[in-house]
Design a protein around this motif. Structure first.
Motif, mmCIF file in Angstrom:
data_model
loop_
_atom_site.group_PDB
_atom_site.id
_atom_site.type_symbol
_atom_site.label_atom_id
_atom_site.label_comp_id
_atom_site.label_asym_id
_atom_site.label_seq_id
_atom_site.Cartn_x
_atom_site.Cartn_y
_atom_site.Cartn_z
ATOM 1 N N ASP A 28 0.833 -34.036 28.945
ATOM 2 C CA ASP A 28 0.268 -32.770 29.683
ATOM 3 C C ASP A 28 -0.208 -33.689 30.961
ATOM 4 O OD1 ASP A 28 1.300 -30.790 28.167
ATOM 5 O OD2 ASP A 28 -0.564 -31.084 27.008
ATOM 6 N N THR A 29 -0.609 -32.675 32.022
ATOM 7 C CA THR A 29 -1.533 -33.146 32.916
ATOM 8 C C THR A 29 -2.764 -32.385 32.876
ATOM 9 O OG1 THR A 29 0.351 -33.446 34.585
ATOM 10 C CG2 THR A 29 -2.015 -33.128 35.530
ATOM 11 N N ASP A 30 -3.735 -33.449 32.537
ATOM 12 C CA ASP A 30 -5.059 -32.862 32.086
ATOM 13 C C ASP A 30 -6.280 -33.012 33.486
ATOM 14 O OD1 ASP A 30 -4.814 -32.627 29.348
ATOM 15 O OD2 ASP A 30 -4.805 -34.544 29.140
ATOM 16 N N ARG A 31 -6.600 -31.713 33.956
ATOM 17 C CA ARG A 31 -7.508 -31.696 35.273
ATOM 18 C C ARG A 31 -8.927 -31.403 34.454
ATOM 19 N NH1 ARG A 31 -2.365 -29.815 37.222
ATOM 20 N NH2 ARG A 31 -1.718 -30.963 39.008
ATOM 21 N N ARG A 32 -9.611 -32.143 35.227
ATOM 22 C CA ARG A 32 -11.292 -31.889 35.060
ATOM 23 C C ARG A 32 -11.843 -31.931 36.290
ATOM 24 N NH1 ARG A 32 -8.747 -31.009 31.175
ATOM 25 N NH2 ARG A 32 -8.973 -31.858 28.827
ATOM 26 N N GLY A 33 -13.084 -31.430 36.315
ATOM 27 C CA GLY A 33 -13.920 -31.242 37.624
ATOM 28 C C GLY A 33 -15.244 -30.768 37.591
ATOM 29 N N ILE A 34 -15.895 -30.182 38.372
ATOM 30 C CA ILE A 34 -17.031 -29.817 38.588
ATOM 31 C C ILE A 34 -16.952 -28.497 39.493
ATOM 32 C CG2 ILE A 34 -19.377 -30.077 39.319
ATOM 33 C CD1 ILE A 34 -18.752 -32.910 39.623
ATOM 34 N N TYR A 35 -17.895 -27.367 39.123
ATOM 35 C CA TYR A 35 -18.045 -26.285 40.007
ATOM 36 C C TYR A 35 -19.392 -26.213 40.127
ATOM 37 C CZ TYR A 35 -19.575 -22.744 36.294
ATOM 38 O OH TYR A 35 -20.392 -22.079 35.263
ATOM 39 N N LEU A 36 -19.955 -25.608 41.258
ATOM 40 C CA LEU A 36 -21.491 -25.218 41.594
ATOM 41 C C LEU A 36 -21.536 -23.935 41.991
ATOM 42 C CD1 LEU A 36 -24.097 -26.318 42.445
ATOM 43 C CD2 LEU A 36 -23.260 -26.539 44.902
ATOM 44 N N PRO A 37 -22.133 -23.059 40.866
ATOM 45 C CA PRO A 37 -22.122 -21.532 41.212
ATOM 46 C C PRO A 37 -23.060 -20.914 42.228
ATOM 47 C CG PRO A 37 -23.572 -22.211 39.409
ATOM 48 C CD PRO A 37 -22.557 -23.517 39.867
ATOM 49 N N PRO A 38 -22.746 -20.130 42.912
ATOM 50 C CA PRO A 38 -23.684 -19.629 43.706
ATOM 51 C C PRO A 38 -24.937 -19.301 43.136
ATOM 52 C CG PRO A 38 -21.724 -18.192 43.923
ATOM 53 C CD PRO A 38 -21.689 -19.239 42.618
ATOM 54 N N ALA A 39 -26.149 -19.620 43.938
ATOM 55 C CA ALA A 39 -27.405 -19.568 43.365
ATOM 56 C C ALA A 39 -27.815 -18.179 42.512
ATOM 57 C CB ALA A 39 -28.520 -19.787 44.505
ATOM 58 N N GLU A 40 -27.116 -16.840 43.449
ATOM 59 C CA GLU A 40 -27.537 -15.545 43.033
ATOM 60 C C GLU A 40 -27.036 -15.342 41.525
ATOM 61 O OE1 GLU A 40 -26.387 -16.452 45.849
ATOM 62 O OE2 GLU A 40 -27.596 -15.613 47.538
ATOM 63 N N LEU A 41 -25.656 -16.062 41.160
ATOM 64 C CA LEU A 41 -25.226 -15.904 39.916
ATOM 65 C C LEU A 41 -25.879 -16.766 38.914
ATOM 66 C CD1 LEU A 41 -21.512 -15.503 40.516
ATOM 67 C CD2 LEU A 41 -22.943 -13.930 40.000
#
Length: 225
Positions: A28-41
């Motif tokens: 498979d192609t395994d994708r990983r990463g990071i997300y930065l949520p909006p401060a309000e949420l």
């Protein structure tokens, strides 16, 4: 809310067999990463999840604070995400993180990697005694992890690509190497890992002060004008 969070991915990369140079036709192609949520949420009563997952697409993205926390603990999946050559997307903030990724490397790598490998090998040996079976793919990745950990201590960087060892590692994956030979290789690697730990120039601990400062700046950037 989940759809909104997926729009806040700041880093996406490929790890796993394709990044290791150990892929085959079934990989498979395994994708990983990071997300930065909006401060309000992030500040809301609902809050945000520590990670976003899409199992069907083999994708997982950690919330930035969770990602940094795991990196400071020398989590192999996290560190490989920082060093994989297969980067698909990175915002300026993520590029800054990648540029300073060596700050996460420390002698903690030895404890995390070696502890996990040794405990998992004991489980494999128990499976062999009780069931007469070995999870060969898992065994291959444990050997790979031990090689990678030794290289971190020796070279101060993570070599994700394991093409140099592909033939022997794929023999393990396909069950073409006798278990006794796998055990012998693992023992040799453990001794090499011990020796590398004794002479490594890596610091005792990662740079948590820098990581904390980076996280605070990232949080501030997520505040709406």
């Amino acid at each position: 809310m989940t759809n909104i969070l997926w729009q806040n991915i700041i880093y996406r990369c490929v790890i796993g067999s394709r990044a290791y140079g150990l892929d085959d036709a079934d990989s498979d192609t395994d994708r990983r990463g990071i997300y930065l949520p909006p401060a309000e949420l992030h500040w809301s009563l609902v809050g945000v999840p520590e990670q976003l997952e899409n199992e069907a697409a083999q994708e997982c993205y950690w919330e930035l604070q969770k990602f940094i926390t795991l990196a400071l603990k020398a989590n192999p999946n996290i560190l490989e995400s920082l060093y994989t050559p297969l980067v698909e997307f990175a915002t300026p903030l993520a590029q800054e993180l990648l540029a300073m990724r060596d700050r996460f490397l420390s002698k903690q790598v030895y404890e995390t990697y070696q502890g996990y490998v040794q405990s998992q090998f004991r489980r494999l040996e128990m499976d062999l005694r009780t069931r007469g079976q070995i999870r060969w793919k898992h065994a291959m990745h444990l050997i790979r992890l031990q090689i990678a950990g030794t290289q971190v201590l020796k070279e101060g960087t993570i070599q994700v690509d394991m093409s140099t060892y592909r033939d022997r590692l794929m023999q393990i994956k396909y069950g073409q190497m006798a278990w006794q030979e796998v055990e012998k290789w693992q023992t040799e690697l453990a001794l090499e890992f011990d020796a590398a730990f004794a002479t490594t120039k890596l610091p005792d601990q990662p740079d948590s002060a820098w990581a904390n400062s980076f996280l605070i700046r990232a949080r501030r950037s997520a505040v709406s004008p």
